[in-house]
Write an enzyme that holds these catalytic residues in place. Structure first.
Site, PDB file in Angstrom:
ATOM      1  CG  HIS A   8      44.663  47.008  49.155  1.00 60.44           C
ATOM      2  ND1 HIS A   8      45.234  47.475  47.998  1.00 60.44           N
ATOM      3  CD2 HIS A   8      43.412  46.614  48.815  1.00 60.44           C
ATOM      4  CE1 HIS A   8      44.363  47.361  46.993  1.00 60.44           C
ATOM      5  NE2 HIS A   8      43.251  46.842  47.464  1.00 60.44           N
ATOM      6  CD  GLN A  45      42.164  50.106  47.989  1.00 63.69           C
ATOM      7  OE1 GLN A  45      41.553  49.605  48.922  1.00 63.69           O
ATOM      8  NE2 GLN A  45      41.771  49.971  46.734  1.00 63.69           N
ATOM      9  N   GLY A 102      35.414  46.724  50.001  1.00 63.06           N
ATOM     10  CA  GLY A 102      36.371  47.059  51.053  1.00 63.06           C
ATOM     11  C   GLY A 102      37.240  48.195  50.564  1.00 63.06           C
ATOM     12  CB  CYS A 144      41.456  46.212  43.020  1.00 60.62           C
ATOM     13  SG  CYS A 144      42.255  47.272  44.241  1.00 60.62           S
ATOM     14  CG  LEU A 145      37.084  50.445  44.641  1.00 64.66           C
ATOM     15  CD1 LEU A 145      36.672  51.095  45.946  1.00 64.66           C
ATOM     16  CD2 LEU A 145      36.067  50.736  43.539  1.00 64.66           C
ATOM     17  CG  HIS A 200      41.235  42.471  47.526  1.00 62.39           C
ATOM     18  ND1 HIS A 200      41.327  42.236  46.175  1.00 62.39           N
ATOM     19  CD2 HIS A 200      41.270  43.831  47.673  1.00 62.39           C
ATOM     20  CE1 HIS A 200      41.431  43.401  45.535  1.00 62.39           C
ATOM     21  NE2 HIS A 200      41.392  44.384  46.429  1.00 62.39           N
ATOM     22  CD  GLU A 201      39.706  45.629  50.860  1.00 66.80           C
ATOM     23  OE1 GLU A 201      40.451  46.626  50.964  1.00 66.80           O
ATOM     24  OE2 GLU A 201      39.096  45.353  49.814  1.00 66.80           O
TER      25      GLU A 201
HETATM   26 ZN    ZN Z   1      41.617  46.460  46.284  1.00 64.66          ZN
END
Ligand code: ZN
Length: 191
Positions: free
Chosen positions: A148, A54, A49, A102-103, A144-145
């Site tokens: 953010h 981000q 995701g 996480c990226l 999680h998304e």
């Molecule tokens: Zn993330």
């Protein structure tokens, strides 16, 4: 379409509460082009995701997609999903421990308690109402998304800091055990 740069933990944009969009803003060509970039960037980075902040845009849009993901081999597939102005509502009180990465938090993973079932309400990229239930490991990905977009990172929710590990040490010491636990969650919740 373009691959965008991904913000890393410490950049203030990841801590901003993302702003909701109107349907008129969503319909603009530049917003639709942004969504294309979000998808392309997520796929390029093998993310499950990606949320707009981000990639330095604090607006309430996130993308999810899992297709035999090499970063998360135990995750059930999720078809490409775009959520605009999403709101999650836990169903019941059950939680499970999800090993997340996480990226925007390079080379770190940790155990995060997540609701086992959530109701997802949002718009899709066309502005149509989305209303469905996400379950199990996939419910963790949704949480999680959407976190953010609220300025929250998974590390904020790690209860036992001793679970934190690099990706190499995750594979060495945690992967086999977690794959087994994830399999039990998938068997129970179907995703
Ligand atoms: Zn993330």
């Amino acid at each position: 379409m373009a691959i965008r740069k991904i913000a890393s933990i410490g950049h203030p944009v990841l801590r901003q509460q993302a702003r909701p969009l109107t349907r008129e803003e969503l319909a603009r060509p530049e917003t639709q082009a942004f969504i294309d970039d979000l998808i392309e960037t997520m796929r390029d980075a093998n993310g499950a995701g990606l949320a707009a902040n981000q990639v330095y845009q604090p607006i309430q849009i996130c993308a999810l997609e899992v297709r035999d993901n090499p970063r998360y081999p135990y995750k059930p597939n999720i078809p490409l999903t775009i959520l605009v102005n999403p709101v999650l509502e836990p169903i019941g009180s059950e939680t499970f421990d999800n090993y997340e990465g996480c990226l925007s938090v390079p080379n770190l993973r940790g155990l995060v308690p997540r609701h086992a079932e959530v109701r997802v309400r949002a718009w899709d990229r066309e502005g149509r109402d989305v209303d469905h239930i996400a379950r199990g490991i996939s419910a963790g990905t949704y949480q999680h998304e959407v976190d953010h977009l609220l300025g929250t990172l998974f590390v904020d929710r790690v209860v036992d800091s001793k679970s934190l590990c690099t990706w190499t040490e995750f594979e060495r010491y945690q992967l086999a055990g977690f794959v087994e636990r994830a399999g039990a969650i998938v068997a129970r919740y179907g995703s």
